[in-house]
Design a protein around this motif. Structure first.
Motif, PDB file in Angstrom:
ATOM      1  N   GLU A 125      46.315  49.928  26.612  1.00 19.70           N
ATOM      2  CA  GLU A 125      45.828  49.387  25.217  1.00 19.70           C
ATOM      3  C   GLU A 125      44.577  48.575  25.408  1.00 19.70           C
ATOM      4  OE1 GLU A 125      45.776  49.007  20.943  1.00 19.70           O
ATOM      5  OE2 GLU A 125      47.043  50.425  22.361  1.00 19.70           O
ATOM      6  N   LEU A 126      44.383  47.594  26.483  1.00 20.42           N
ATOM      7  CA  LEU A 126      43.301  47.018  26.727  1.00 20.42           C
ATOM      8  C   LEU A 126      42.028  47.927  26.926  1.00 20.42           C
ATOM      9  CD1 LEU A 126      41.914  44.236  27.172  1.00 20.42           C
ATOM     10  CD2 LEU A 126      42.536  44.326  29.776  1.00 20.42           C
ATOM     11  N   VAL A 127      42.318  49.057  27.724  1.00 23.44           N
ATOM     12  CA  VAL A 127      41.095  49.865  28.065  1.00 23.44           C
ATOM     13  C   VAL A 127      40.697  50.719  26.647  1.00 23.44           C
ATOM     14  CG1 VAL A 127      40.538  51.926  29.213  1.00 23.44           C
ATOM     15  CG2 VAL A 127      41.806  50.355  30.733  1.00 23.44           C
ATOM     16  N   ALA A 128      41.670  51.045  25.836  1.00 25.93           N
ATOM     17  CA  ALA A 128      41.255  51.834  24.654  1.00 25.93           C
ATOM     18  C   ALA A 128      40.478  50.702  23.747  1.00 25.93           C
ATOM     19  CB  ALA A 128      42.734  52.123  23.970  1.00 25.93           C
ATOM     20  N   ARG A 129      40.837  49.590  23.642  1.00 23.70           N
ATOM     21  CA  ARG A 129      40.362  48.617  22.481  1.00 23.70           C
ATOM     22  C   ARG A 129      38.994  48.118  23.111  1.00 23.70           C
ATOM     23  NH1 ARG A 129      44.357  44.708  19.203  1.00 23.70           N
ATOM     24  NH2 ARG A 129      46.048  46.150  19.039  1.00 23.70           N
ATOM     25  N   THR A 130      38.640  48.064  24.361  1.00 23.02           N
ATOM     26  CA  THR A 130      37.456  47.637  25.120  1.00 23.02           C
ATOM     27  C   THR A 130      36.239  48.565  25.439  1.00 23.02           C
ATOM     28  OG1 THR A 130      38.346  47.263  27.150  1.00 23.02           O
ATOM     29  CG2 THR A 130      38.630  45.440  25.697  1.00 23.02           C
ATOM     30  N   GLY A 131      37.018  49.948  25.812  1.00 23.99           N
ATOM     31  CA  GLY A 131      36.067  50.837  26.398  1.00 23.99           C
ATOM     32  C   GLY A 131      35.669  50.631  27.746  1.00 23.99           C
ATOM     33  N   ILE A 132      36.497  49.731  28.235  1.00 21.81           N
ATOM     34  CA  ILE A 132      36.233  49.448  29.858  1.00 21.81           C
ATOM     35  C   ILE A 132      36.859  51.019  30.714  1.00 21.81           C
ATOM     36  CG2 ILE A 132      36.103  47.150  30.127  1.00 21.81           C
ATOM     37  CD1 ILE A 132      39.104  46.828  30.780  1.00 21.81           C
ATOM     38  N   PRO A 133      36.501  51.434  31.807  1.00 17.50           N
ATOM     39  CA  PRO A 133      36.626  52.388  32.631  1.00 17.50           C
ATOM     40  C   PRO A 133      38.121  52.268  33.239  1.00 17.50           C
ATOM     41  CG  PRO A 133      35.000  51.332  33.637  1.00 17.50           C
ATOM     42  CD  PRO A 133      34.939  50.578  32.308  1.00 17.50           C
ATOM     43  N   GLY A 134      38.631  51.206  33.023  1.00 15.69           N
ATOM     44  CA  GLY A 134      40.030  50.735  33.801  1.00 15.69           C
ATOM     45  C   GLY A 134      39.866  49.366  34.353  1.00 15.69           C
ATOM     46  N   ILE A 135      40.692  48.954  35.221  1.00 16.85           N
ATOM     47  CA  ILE A 135      40.705  47.761  35.557  1.00 16.85           C
ATOM     48  C   ILE A 135      41.061  47.716  37.331  1.00 16.85           C
ATOM     49  CG2 ILE A 135      41.689  46.723  33.595  1.00 16.85           C
ATOM     50  CD1 ILE A 135      44.330  46.209  35.306  1.00 16.85           C
ATOM     51  N   LEU A 136      40.788  46.835  38.082  1.00 20.79           N
ATOM     52  CA  LEU A 136      41.017  46.652  39.369  1.00 20.79           C
ATOM     53  C   LEU A 136      42.006  45.619  39.547  1.00 20.79           C
ATOM     54  CD1 LEU A 136      37.537  46.865  40.956  1.00 20.79           C
ATOM     55  CD2 LEU A 136      39.005  48.580  40.535  1.00 20.79           C
ATOM     56  N   GLU A 152      32.504  44.097  45.416  1.00 22.71           N
ATOM     57  CA  GLU A 152      31.829  45.436  45.438  1.00 22.71           C
ATOM     58  C   GLU A 152      32.084  46.498  44.466  1.00 22.71           C
ATOM     59  OE1 GLU A 152      31.038  45.635  49.449  1.00 22.71           O
ATOM     60  OE2 GLU A 152      30.045  43.845  49.764  1.00 22.71           O
ATOM     61  N   GLU A 153      33.551  46.580  44.663  1.00 24.68           N
ATOM     62  CA  GLU A 153      34.056  47.934  43.925  1.00 24.68           C
ATOM     63  C   GLU A 153      33.725  47.552  42.415  1.00 24.68           C
ATOM     64  OE1 GLU A 153      38.024  50.548  43.448  1.00 24.68           O
ATOM     65  OE2 GLU A 153      37.828  49.036  44.880  1.00 24.68           O
ATOM     66  N   HIS A 154      33.896  46.302  41.984  1.00 26.18           N
ATOM     67  CA  HIS A 154      33.761  46.256  40.584  1.00 26.18           C
ATOM     68  C   HIS A 154      32.465  46.487  40.243  1.00 26.18           C
ATOM     69  CE1 HIS A 154      33.091  43.809  36.926  1.00 26.18           C
ATOM     70  NE2 HIS A 154      32.197  42.916  37.696  1.00 26.18           N
ATOM     71  N   VAL A 155      31.412  46.023  40.788  1.00 27.98           N
ATOM     72  CA  VAL A 155      30.046  46.167  40.373  1.00 27.98           C
ATOM     73  C   VAL A 155      29.805  47.515  40.350  1.00 27.98           C
ATOM     74  CG1 VAL A 155      27.652  45.744  41.172  1.00 27.98           C
ATOM     75  CG2 VAL A 155      29.075  43.929  41.307  1.00 27.98           C
ATOM     76  N   ARG A 156      30.126  48.499  41.410  1.00 29.56           N
ATOM     77  CA  ARG A 156      30.030  49.951  41.458  1.00 29.56           C
ATOM     78  C   ARG A 156      30.470  50.367  40.387  1.00 29.56           C
ATOM     79  NH1 ARG A 156      31.930  50.397  45.858  1.00 29.56           N
ATOM     80  NH2 ARG A 156      33.952  51.654  45.767  1.00 29.56           N
ATOM     81  N   THR A 157      32.018  50.207  39.828  1.00 23.44           N
ATOM     82  CA  THR A 157      32.589  50.963  39.018  1.00 23.44           C
ATOM     83  C   THR A 157      32.638  50.504  37.534  1.00 23.44           C
ATOM     84  OG1 THR A 157      34.586  49.926  39.494  1.00 23.44           O
ATOM     85  CG2 THR A 157      34.157  51.718  40.918  1.00 23.44           C
ATOM     86  N   GLY A 158      32.293  49.200  37.392  1.00 21.88           N
ATOM     87  CA  GLY A 158      32.090  48.404  36.054  1.00 21.88           C
ATOM     88  C   GLY A 158      33.493  48.359  35.801  1.00 21.88           C
ATOM     89  N   LYS A 159      34.628  48.395  36.606  1.00 26.05           N
ATOM     90  CA  LYS A 159      36.010  48.019  36.214  1.00 26.05           C
ATOM     91  C   LYS A 159      36.373  46.444  36.344  1.00 26.05           C
ATOM     92  CE  LYS A 159      37.851  52.422  37.371  1.00 26.05           C
ATOM     93  NZ  LYS A 159      38.840  53.339  38.321  1.00 26.05           N
ATOM     94  N   PRO A 160      36.648  45.475  35.655  1.00 22.67           N
ATOM     95  CA  PRO A 160      36.707  44.307  35.773  1.00 22.67           C
ATOM     96  C   PRO A 160      37.998  43.946  36.654  1.00 22.67           C
ATOM     97  CG  PRO A 160      37.807  44.804  33.563  1.00 22.67           C
ATOM     98  CD  PRO A 160      36.967  46.126  34.050  1.00 22.67           C
ATOM     99  N   ILE A 161      38.106  42.960  37.162  1.00 21.85           N
ATOM    100  CA  ILE A 161      39.234  42.717  38.178  1.00 21.85           C
ATOM    101  C   ILE A 161      40.337  41.578  37.502  1.00 21.85           C
ATOM    102  CG2 ILE A 161      39.910  41.464  40.343  1.00 21.85           C
ATOM    103  CD1 ILE A 161      36.969  41.789  41.174  1.00 21.85           C
ATOM    104  N   CYS A 162      41.471  42.297  37.191  1.00 18.33           N
ATOM    105  CA  CYS A 162      42.458  41.623  36.201  1.00 18.33           C
ATOM    106  C   CYS A 162      43.596  41.049  37.311  1.00 18.33           C
ATOM    107  CB  CYS A 162      43.135  42.467  35.300  1.00 18.33           C
ATOM    108  SG  CYS A 162      41.672  42.966  34.145  1.00 18.33           S
ATOM    109  N   TYR A 163      43.938  39.780  37.550  1.00 14.28           N
ATOM    110  CA  TYR A 163      44.918  39.483  38.041  1.00 14.28           C
ATOM    111  C   TYR A 163      45.902  38.434  37.570  1.00 14.28           C
ATOM    112  CZ  TYR A 163      41.500  35.852  39.251  1.00 14.28           C
ATOM    113  OH  TYR A 163      40.744  34.817  39.389  1.00 14.28           O
ATOM    114  N   THR A 164      47.141  37.861  38.203  1.00 20.75           N
ATOM    115  CA  THR A 164      47.628  36.655  37.755  1.00 20.75           C
ATOM    116  C   THR A 164      48.227  35.945  38.766  1.00 20.75           C
ATOM    117  OG1 THR A 164      49.672  36.139  36.173  1.00 20.75           O
ATOM    118  CG2 THR A 164      49.857  37.914  37.904  1.00 20.75           C
ATOM    119  N   SER A 165      49.023  34.834  38.410  1.00 20.19           N
ATOM    120  CA  SER A 165      49.432  33.894  39.541  1.00 20.19           C
ATOM    121  C   SER A 165      50.980  33.634  38.962  1.00 20.19           C
ATOM    122  CB  SER A 165      48.532  32.685  39.449  1.00 20.19           C
ATOM    123  OG  SER A 165      48.557  31.835  38.619  1.00 20.19           O
ATOM    124  N   ALA A 166      51.416  32.477  39.654  1.00 18.47           N
ATOM    125  CA  ALA A 166      52.704  31.781  39.219  1.00 18.47           C
ATOM    126  C   ALA A 166      52.595  31.319  37.810  1.00 18.47           C
ATOM    127  CB  ALA A 166      53.145  30.920  40.378  1.00 18.47           C
TER     128      ALA A 166
END
Length: 410
Positions: A125-136, A152-166
């Motif tokens: 849903e995040l990809v569909a609503r924002t038009g990003i090519p996916g996430i890393l 570096e992969e993010h800059v090359r692909t345009g995919k934002p880096i998504c992560y979480t924590s405790a």
């Protein structure tokens, strides 16, 4: 008319809370272990003369039941104590909201330690609503580590880096130039709307710059997208009464900009402190200047850098005379924290600890406030200080901040 300043030393815990074992934090002591590490490294104790004058060392000793070794220790001149957390978590919003009188008595949603961490339907849903090519990413990670690994992969692909924590958090890192700061904020806003159903407390935009993994660096353009506090805080009450609530740093983001009348950003510990003094000088009567000193947590606690944390505390200590010099007769300074983040503990998570409760007004008598049952005692004290209606939680201590009389002054 009264004014007040809160210096929120993000993550400066002072000893394991009574329920620390339930959080895996038995034995945690952010300040105590920083002082231990500093002395072990340099063969001499860290000097914190001004913080000791305000009672921080006494508060930590009372909270933890141990003696601290600190150089140039002074007798307290302020009110000092220690508070345990009533909220069910040890996250940033819970600590901040509780100190403003609204403890979080429900459980946040969290993402599992599995990889991937995020539900497929959420990312689709995040990809569909924002038009990003996916996430890393799609995992639990340290922010600085994952940027080095995937930047570096993010800059090359345009995919934002998504992560979480405790924590209850969804973090999105992207390069300011190649991805764009405005685009990052837009993606975070969409993510915030999608995560309400998951009861996630915050979405955090984590912009960075640099050319490659060797020099990627996060910038000061971080932005937090928080849900609203579940009830009006003391900030709402003060703003509603016509007062000024002035945010320095990320305070406005943590309260979802509710109850905030002015806001200022500044990069780094010294700049945050300098901006605080600058703003406080001009603040009118009936004002609260509220500063989050994020570097303690972000740069040193989470990165388990005890020496860096100790050096930052020395910077804070050395700056405090500039703060104290701005205080007038009807001004109140409060120094506290929102949780611990013991740099000697395993992992990189916050730690469930007592936090310092330090209050100072010029000319007051030093007083031990003892153990406080909730961070909300701070909010209730501010309500008393500004003559606002009583909050539902917390026991204020304005009555204990009495001025010296000619008979008691030395």
């Amino acid at each position: 008319m009264a004014r007040a300043m809160i210096l929120m030393a993000d993550s400066l815990g002072i000893g394991a809370a009574p329920d620390a074992e339930a959080f895996g934090d038995l034995g945690a002591n952010t300040l105590g272990h920083i002082l231990d590490a500093y002395q072990q490294q340099w063969g001499e104790p860290l000097a914190l003369a001004n913080l000791s004058r305000l009672g921080l060392i006494d508060a930590c000793e009372a909270a933890s039941g141990r003696t601290l070794n600190v150089a140039n220790r002074q007798q307290p001149m302020a009110a000092w104590g220690y508070a345990k957390e009533l909220s069910s978590g040890k996250d940033t919003p819970s600590g901040h909201w509780e100190m403003a009188g609204v403890p979080v008595l429900f459980d946040w949603g969290y993402f599992p330690l599995t990889t991937p961490s995020f539900p497929t339907e959420l990312i689709d849903e995040l990809v569909a609503r924002t038009g990003i090519p996916g996430i890393l990413g799609n995992c639990h990670a340290s922010g600085t580590t994952i940027i080095a690994e995937l930047g570096e992969e993010h800059v090359r692909t345009g995919k934002p880096i998504c992560y979480t924590s405790a924590d209850s958090v969804f973090q999105i890192a992207a390069h300011e130039q190649s991805f764009g700061l405005d685009k990052l904020y837009q993606v975070c806003e969409v993510a915030r709307s999608l995560l309400d159903d998951y009861n996630i407390g915050r979405v955090i935009a984590r912009p960075f710059v640099g050319n490659d993994k060797d020099d990627f660096k996060r910038t000061g353009n971080r932005r937090d997208y928080s849900v609203l506090p579940p009830a009006p805080t003391v900030l709402d009450k003060l703003a509603g009464a016509g007062g000024e609530v002035i945010s320095i740093g990320k305070i406005a983001d943590i309260y979802a900009h509710q109850g905030i009348t002015q806001k200022y950003k500044a990069p780094g510990l010294e700049n945050l402190l300098t901006k605080t003094v600058e703003v406080f000088k001009q603040a009118p009567d009936n004002s609260l200047v509220f500063t989050n000193l994020v570097d303690f947590d972000e740069l040193y606690g989470h990165r388990r850098n005890a020496m860096g944390y100790g050096e930052a505390l020395k910077v804070f200590d050395d700056f405090l005379p500039h703060v104290l010099a701005q205080l007038k007769e009807d001004d109140l300074l409060i120094i506290t924290a929102d949780h611990g983040c013991d740099p000697t503990a395993p992992g990189s998570d916050h730690t469930r600890e007592y936090v310092p409760v330090i209050a100072y007004r010029p000319g007051m008598q030093a007083v031990a406030l003892g153990e406080r049952e909730s961070f909300a005692d701070i909010g209730q004290t501010l309500a008393q200080w500004f003559d606002l209606t009583k909050l539902e939680y917390g026991n204020g201590f304005v009555a204990e901040l009495s001025l010296e009389t000619p008979d008691t002054a030395q």
